[in-house]
Design a protein around this motif. Sequence first.
Motif, PDB file in Angstrom:
ATOM      1  N   VAL A   9      21.835  -0.956  -7.746  1.00 29.39           N
ATOM      2  CA  VAL A   9      23.152  -1.548  -8.003  1.00 29.39           C
ATOM      3  C   VAL A   9      23.847  -1.903  -6.691  1.00 29.39           C
ATOM      4  O   VAL A   9      23.934  -1.079  -5.777  1.00 29.39           O
ATOM      5  N   THR A  10      24.341  -3.139  -6.650  1.00 28.72           N
ATOM      6  CA  THR A  10      25.079  -3.636  -5.485  1.00 28.72           C
ATOM      7  C   THR A  10      26.478  -4.038  -5.913  1.00 28.72           C
ATOM      8  O   THR A  10      26.660  -4.717  -6.941  1.00 28.72           O
ATOM      9  N   TYR A  11      27.452  -3.635  -5.128  1.00 28.78           N
ATOM     10  CA  TYR A  11      28.848  -4.047  -5.371  1.00 28.78           C
ATOM     11  C   TYR A  11      29.029  -5.459  -4.839  1.00 28.78           C
ATOM     12  O   TYR A  11      28.700  -5.759  -3.686  1.00 28.78           O
ATOM     13  N   VAL A  12      29.579  -6.363  -5.682  1.00 27.67           N
ATOM     14  CA  VAL A  12      29.796  -7.755  -5.266  1.00 27.67           C
ATOM     15  C   VAL A  12      31.210  -8.214  -5.619  1.00 27.67           C
ATOM     16  O   VAL A  12      31.450  -9.405  -5.851  1.00 27.67           O
ATOM     17  N   GLY A  13      32.148  -7.276  -5.688  1.00 26.45           N
ATOM     18  CA  GLY A  13      33.511  -7.600  -6.100  1.00 26.45           C
ATOM     19  C   GLY A  13      34.412  -8.011  -4.957  1.00 26.45           C
ATOM     20  O   GLY A  13      33.950  -8.399  -3.875  1.00 26.45           O
ATOM     21  N   LYS A  14      35.716  -7.910  -5.198  1.00 31.27           N
ATOM     22  CA  LYS A  14      36.727  -8.347  -4.239  1.00 31.27           C
ATOM     23  C   LYS A  14      37.799  -7.279  -4.095  1.00 31.27           C
ATOM     24  O   LYS A  14      38.376  -6.825  -5.093  1.00 31.27           O
ATOM     25  N   ILE A  15      38.089  -6.872  -2.867  1.00 30.35           N
ATOM     26  CA  ILE A  15      39.189  -5.956  -2.589  1.00 30.35           C
ATOM     27  C   ILE A  15      40.417  -6.789  -2.252  1.00 30.35           C
ATOM     28  O   ILE A  15      40.378  -7.643  -1.362  1.00 30.35           O
ATOM     29  N   ASP A  16      41.490  -6.557  -2.970  1.00 29.90           N
ATOM     30  CA  ASP A  16      42.722  -7.351  -2.824  1.00 29.90           C
ATOM     31  C   ASP A  16      43.795  -6.479  -2.178  1.00 29.90           C
ATOM     32  O   ASP A  16      44.551  -5.786  -2.846  1.00 29.90           O
ATOM     33  N   TRP A  17      43.872  -6.529  -0.860  1.00 34.02           N
ATOM     34  CA  TRP A  17      44.814  -5.703  -0.107  1.00 34.02           C
ATOM     35  C   TRP A  17      46.253  -6.153  -0.311  1.00 34.02           C
ATOM     36  O   TRP A  17      47.186  -5.367  -0.142  1.00 34.02           O
ATOM     37  N   GLU A  18      46.455  -7.419  -0.651  1.00 28.99           N
ATOM     38  CA  GLU A  18      47.806  -7.980  -0.682  1.00 28.99           C
ATOM     39  C   GLU A  18      48.491  -7.866  -2.038  1.00 28.99           C
ATOM     40  O   GLU A  18      49.684  -8.129  -2.155  1.00 28.99           O
ATOM     41  N   ASN A  36      36.207  -5.271  -9.442  1.00 30.70           N
ATOM     42  CA  ASN A  36      34.859  -4.785  -9.188  1.00 30.70           C
ATOM     43  C   ASN A  36      33.831  -5.517 -10.044  1.00 30.70           C
ATOM     44  O   ASN A  36      33.966  -5.596 -11.265  1.00 30.70           O
ATOM     45  N   SER A  37      32.828  -6.020  -9.371  1.00 37.65           N
ATOM     46  CA  SER A  37      31.714  -6.699 -10.020  1.00 37.65           C
ATOM     47  C   SER A  37      30.433  -6.076  -9.483  1.00 37.65           C
ATOM     48  O   SER A  37      30.355  -5.714  -8.301  1.00 37.65           O
ATOM     49  N   TYR A  38      29.432  -5.946 -10.352  1.00 35.52           N
ATOM     50  CA  TYR A  38      28.234  -5.206  -9.980  1.00 35.52           C
ATOM     51  C   TYR A  38      26.985  -6.014 -10.312  1.00 35.52           C
ATOM     52  O   TYR A  38      26.857  -6.571 -11.411  1.00 35.52           O
ATOM     53  N   LEU A  39      26.072  -6.046  -9.366  1.00 35.51           N
ATOM     54  CA  LEU A  39      24.782  -6.703  -9.548  1.00 35.51           C
ATOM     55  C   LEU A  39      23.726  -5.626  -9.745  1.00 35.51           C
ATOM     56  O   LEU A  39      23.558  -4.741  -8.891  1.00 35.51           O
ATOM     57  N   VAL A  40      23.026  -5.686 -10.883  1.00 38.98           N
ATOM     58  CA  VAL A  40      22.031  -4.667 -11.212  1.00 38.98           C
ATOM     59  C   VAL A  40      20.651  -5.320 -11.176  1.00 38.98           C
ATOM     60  O   VAL A  40      20.384  -6.281 -11.914  1.00 38.98           O
ATOM     61  N   ARG A  41      19.768  -4.796 -10.308  1.00 37.70           N
ATOM     62  CA  ARG A  41      18.433  -5.368 -10.134  1.00 37.70           C
ATOM     63  C   ARG A  41      17.362  -4.435 -10.679  1.00 37.70           C
ATOM     64  O   ARG A  41      17.310  -3.250 -10.343  1.00 37.70           O
ATOM     65  N   ASP A  42      16.522  -4.967 -11.529  1.00 42.54           N
ATOM     66  CA  ASP A  42      15.320  -4.292 -12.014  1.00 42.54           C
ATOM     67  C   ASP A  42      14.302  -5.414 -12.196  1.00 42.54           C
ATOM     68  O   ASP A  42      14.332  -6.396 -11.439  1.00 42.54           O
ATOM     69  N   GLU A  43      13.415  -5.339 -13.179  1.00 42.89           N
ATOM     70  CA  GLU A  43      12.546  -6.489 -13.457  1.00 42.89           C
ATOM     71  C   GLU A  43      13.404  -7.686 -13.876  1.00 42.89           C
ATOM     72  O   GLU A  43      13.070  -8.832 -13.613  1.00 42.89           O
ATOM     73  N   LYS A  44      14.493  -7.402 -14.558  1.00 42.29           N
ATOM     74  CA  LYS A  44      15.511  -8.396 -14.867  1.00 42.29           C
ATOM     75  C   LYS A  44      16.745  -8.106 -14.021  1.00 42.29           C
ATOM     76  O   LYS A  44      16.953  -6.980 -13.555  1.00 42.29           O
ATOM     77  N   ILE A  67      22.245 -13.352  -3.599  1.00 39.65           N
ATOM     78  CA  ILE A  67      21.137 -13.586  -4.525  1.00 39.65           C
ATOM     79  C   ILE A  67      21.086 -15.057  -4.918  1.00 39.65           C
ATOM     80  O   ILE A  67      22.108 -15.755  -4.911  1.00 39.65           O
ATOM     81  N   ASP A  68      19.904 -15.540  -5.239  1.00 41.83           N
ATOM     82  CA  ASP A  68      19.754 -16.866  -5.843  1.00 41.83           C
ATOM     83  C   ASP A  68      20.341 -16.785  -7.250  1.00 41.83           C
ATOM     84  O   ASP A  68      19.843 -16.034  -8.101  1.00 41.83           O
ATOM     85  N   LEU A  69      21.383 -17.534  -7.509  1.00 39.94           N
ATOM     86  CA  LEU A  69      22.073 -17.432  -8.799  1.00 39.94           C
ATOM     87  C   LEU A  69      21.141 -17.680  -9.974  1.00 39.94           C
ATOM     88  O   LEU A  69      21.332 -17.117 -11.057  1.00 39.94           O
ATOM     89  N   ASN A  70      20.151 -18.504  -9.780  1.00 38.82           N
ATOM     90  CA  ASN A  70      19.231 -18.839 -10.869  1.00 38.82           C
ATOM     91  C   ASN A  70      18.322 -17.678 -11.257  1.00 38.82           C
ATOM     92  O   ASN A  70      17.620 -17.758 -12.269  1.00 38.82           O
ATOM     93  N   THR A  71      18.329 -16.624 -10.449  1.00 34.65           N
ATOM     94  CA  THR A  71      17.517 -15.453 -10.806  1.00 34.65           C
ATOM     95  C   THR A  71      18.305 -14.444 -11.630  1.00 34.65           C
ATOM     96  O   THR A  71      17.749 -13.423 -12.048  1.00 34.65           O
ATOM     97  N   ILE A  72      19.592 -14.712 -11.859  1.00 34.88           N
ATOM     98  CA  ILE A  72      20.391 -13.831 -12.709  1.00 34.88           C
ATOM     99  C   ILE A  72      20.009 -14.077 -14.170  1.00 34.88           C
ATOM    100  O   ILE A  72      20.165 -15.186 -14.680  1.00 34.88           O
TER     101      ILE A  72
END
Length: 398
Positions: A9-18, A36-44, A67-72
Amino acid sequence: MSFEINKSVTYVGKIDWELKKFHGDELSTHRGSSYNSYLVRDEKIALIDCVWTPFAKEFVANLKKEIDLNTIDYIIANHGEPDHSGALPELMKEIPNTPIYCTANAIKSLKGQYHQDWNFIPVKTGDKLSLGSKEFIFIEARMLHWPDTMFTYLTGDNILFSNDGFGQHLASEHMFNDLVDQAELYHEALKYYANILTPFSTFVDKKITEILGFNLPVDMICPSHGLIWRDNPLQMVNKYMEWAKDYQENQITIIYDTMWNSTRQMAENIATGIRLSDTNVTVKLFNSNSTHMDKNDIITEVFKSKAILVGSPTINKGISFSVAGILEMIKGLAFKNKKAAAFGSYGWSGEGNKLISAELEHGGFELLNDGLKVTWNPDDESLIKCQEFGRAIGQALK
């Protein structure tokens, strides 16, 4: 921003300090927030939730670097509100056919907001989605805090992606609960619950009981706002169970507005009376019209209290704008197992107490008495009455 949560699992979200205001101007966020958005990698590969609309282009651009978006293969939309789904239109321009897994209510929400007929796949509690060596288990979480909300559980890693559940509005360079000031974290979690989830406490209690009944191990909770719970993640689940059961502390909160300091003097002398009758109770006073006082912070104190006292001068046969606003918020949050009383000063007519008492009753509070009102600027005798009023309330609530 991206960082590794674990090998899958990789965090791909946005921290909004303002960020200082949220839900329009309804919720204060003194310490910022995160989407918070999360990218989960396995065979899929799956993407769980997105970010708020203002950061959509930034989000997609950063995701392309990761990541290559087309692999999502899958998109998981745990909740349709724009702070979690706002980047979907920008993302779906790139991968328009990628299936979006969400509840049936979330489909209605997303279609209603973005007017797009994407490849929606409705899911319900117990449905599963294989990623290869791991799988998602979907759990509907209706009214935590929207009808469309769901949680997503990742087997193998034992992670619960809880969307708005167990979150906080808190920006931090350290996105794990064990790396931050614990008092700040606890306060923001409590404020989040008090101002957003209180009306749905019955649903919170039932849903958590249901989830615990699944006997799924939980090693981490990844909400959609704020920090990730990796150290003793169930501590916040236990807190939610406590908060959902008509929570109160040994506290009385006094909320007031004042024109010429008459009602302020009443509030302070009532507080003195309470303390004289019970030295163990916490008494807090808030001027609801002060530029230094935030309405959501007041609501958080109401949530903690066993009773509240609300005071206003009578103005044009009514009450002050700031007190009326706080009472409207209190009514909408449907607090339970709390007591209340009204007080205020007046010159000519004195309807304020009756109006405040009626609003408190509508909000589910048990009235302690008919309230206290004082004409004009309180003299020594009137201030003694205020102290006696407070003393009686302190005694009644011991």
